[in-house]
Scaffold this active site. Structure first.
Site, PDB file in Angstrom:
ATOM      1  N   THR A 202       0.782  -1.231   0.000  1.00  0.00           N
ATOM      2  CA  THR A 202       0.000   0.000   0.000  1.00  0.00           C
ATOM      3  C   THR A 202       0.817   1.287   0.000  1.00  0.00           C
ATOM      4  O   THR A 202       1.812   1.387   0.700  1.00  0.00           O
ATOM      5  CB  THR A 202      -0.805   0.007   1.315  1.00  0.00           C
ATOM      6  OG1 THR A 202      -1.414  -1.257   1.463  1.00  0.00           O
ATOM      7  CG2 THR A 202      -1.820   1.105   1.344  1.00  0.00           C
ATOM      8  N   VAL A 231     -11.178  -7.547   1.312  1.00  0.00           N
ATOM      9  CA  VAL A 231     -10.820  -6.140   1.472  1.00  0.00           C
ATOM     10  C   VAL A 231      -9.900  -6.030   2.681  1.00  0.00           C
ATOM     11  O   VAL A 231     -10.159  -6.632   3.725  1.00  0.00           O
ATOM     12  CB  VAL A 231     -12.093  -5.278   1.682  1.00  0.00           C
ATOM     13  CG1 VAL A 231     -11.726  -3.865   2.104  1.00  0.00           C
ATOM     14  CG2 VAL A 231     -12.930  -5.253   0.406  1.00  0.00           C
ATOM     15  N   GLY A 232      -8.832  -5.285   2.535  1.00  0.00           N
ATOM     16  CA  GLY A 232      -7.900  -5.112   3.647  1.00  0.00           C
ATOM     17  C   GLY A 232      -8.184  -3.845   4.428  1.00  0.00           C
ATOM     18  O   GLY A 232      -9.296  -3.315   4.421  1.00  0.00           O
ATOM     19  N   GLY A 254       0.930  -3.161   5.162  1.00  0.00           N
ATOM     20  CA  GLY A 254       1.187  -4.501   5.675  1.00  0.00           C
ATOM     21  C   GLY A 254      -0.077  -5.340   5.700  1.00  0.00           C
ATOM     22  O   GLY A 254      -1.020  -5.075   4.953  1.00  0.00           O
ATOM     23  N   GLY A 256      -3.351  -6.288   6.266  1.00  0.00           N
ATOM     24  CA  GLY A 256      -4.498  -5.469   6.625  1.00  0.00           C
ATOM     25  C   GLY A 256      -5.371  -6.039   7.719  1.00  0.00           C
ATOM     26  O   GLY A 256      -5.922  -5.303   8.541  1.00  0.00           O
TER      27      GLY A 256
HETATM   28  N1  GLY Z   1      -2.485  -3.201   3.650  1.00  0.00           N
HETATM   29  C1  GLY Z   1      -3.036  -3.621   2.463  1.00  0.00           C
HETATM   30  C2  GLY Z   1      -3.939  -4.772   2.558  1.00  0.00           C
HETATM   31  O1  GLY Z   1      -3.908  -5.520   3.537  1.00  0.00           O
HETATM   32  O2  GLY Z   1      -4.691  -4.985   1.647  1.00  0.00           O
END
Ligand code: GLY
Length: 341
Positions: A202, A231-232, A254, A256
């Site tokens: 991200t 979805v994160g 990281g 999510g």
């Molecule tokens: N940090 C991005 C995700 O976990 O999708």
């Protein structure tokens, strides 16, 4: 430290001392005065530097932080070589590139899209959700329909390289949902977790404009080869991003799922409200992830990045290798965050 900053710190400390003398001091009551004319932008990972440069084109002449963060994160979104954000992002296990993004301004306005396909700039759709609808989140087909109705072009976001990597992964299809495009758990024995192009994800960006206002943006293609529909943290306000213009802002990168569990970015901002400096607040949040599941925490990466209302910034990560980029009138640098392991 500039004269103006010294003055601000000085007044803050002397007011605190007076209040403390009267036994009225409480760190939680402190609302720092905004620092004006000291625009700054910070973002996760090395590739944040190019994004910061674009954001700086907005900030430097006096533009708004909100416009800066949108312009900034559009850089990795459009970069086919970045396999963790936007165009060229690694697909889910069905071969579909699904994008998550959110944006938040200085007045708690926010917008988000989740599991959006075929649109190069999910961050701009998130901003439209914020500005043109009474809602905060649009997902999947609904988000796509909204984007198309507002003039966004439908595109194929799966690049030949990402398609190739997905097909390679299909040969084993081992579903180990970790934030690592090599799709294997990081093992400490293998040495420091690399922070280079094969291990970032991200982009989270926070900017303060010359007016002292804060905004943030966060955008990702999420975990490589995830279940379709996963979805994160990135598009979840409070998890992947939070902005409180009185206190500061935070973002994360990281795995999510672990960030969502502790509502990480909101937690970091609340810790700054309690008086923690940005780095210390990020460290506390990382420690909370460890406390929840120490064994798991050893094998995953999560990093937080934060800025307070004075323009001070800091980061902390579980593993080595989490980098972040900073651009202001004084510096244009990439830093490596401290980490627990
Ligand atoms: N940090 C991005 C995700 O976990 O999708």
């Amino acid at each position: 430290m500039s004269t103006r900053r010294k003055f601000l710190y000085g007044s803050l400390f002397s007011s605190a001392a007076v209040l403390a003398g009267k036994k009225l001091f409480a760190a939680t009551d402190q609302v720092p005065a905004p620092v004006k004319d000291q625009a700054i932008v910070i973002s996760t990972w090395d590739f944040g530097q190019a994004a910061n440069a674009e954001a700086w084109k907005v900030l430097q002449p006096g533009g708004k932080a909100l416009d800066a963060v949108e312009a900034g994160v559009k850089v990795p979104e459009a970069d086919p070589n970045n396999q963790s954000v936007g165009y060229g992002g690694l697909p889910d296990r069905d071969g579909r590139v699904t994008l998550d993004a959110c944006i938040m301004d200085e007045r708690y306005n926010c917008g988000s899209v989740m599991c959006l396909e075929h649109i190069m700039h999910p961050i701009s759709v998130a901003r439209l959700v914020m500005e043109k609808t009474p809602h905060i989140v649009l997902v999947g087909d609904g988000a796509l329909q909204f984007a198309l109705a507002n003039g966004f072009k439908k595109e194929n976001l799966l690049t030949p390289k990402s398609e190739h990597d997905w097909k390679e992964w299909l040969k084993t299809s081992k579903y180990e949902p970790v934030m690592n495009i090599e799709n294997k758990l990081y093992k400490k024995e293998e040495g420091p977790m690399p922070g280079g192009p094969n291990n970032h994800d991200t982009i989270g960006m926070i900017a303060m404009d010359n007016n002292g206002d804060l905004s943030g943006a966060c955008t990702t293609s999420g975990m490589a080869f995830k279940l379709h529909g996963r979805v994160g943290d990135s598009p979840i306000i409070g998890a992947g991003l939070y902005v409180d213009n009185e206190i500061g802002a935070a973002t994360s990168s990281g795995v999510g799922e672990e960030v969502i569990r502790i509502v990480g970015s909101h937690l970091v901002v609340e810790l700054m409200r309690q008086g923690y400096a940005p780095e210390a607040a990020c460290k506390k949040a990382v420690e909370r992830i460890i406390r929840r599941n120490p064994e798991k925490a050893k094998n995953i990466q999560v990093g937080f990045l934060a800025m307070n209302k004075k323009g001070q910034y800091g980061a902390y990560a579980l593993q080595k290798g989490f980098t972040y980029s900073v651009k202001s009138g004084k510096e244009d640098k990439i830093y490596t965050s401290k980490s627990i392991y």
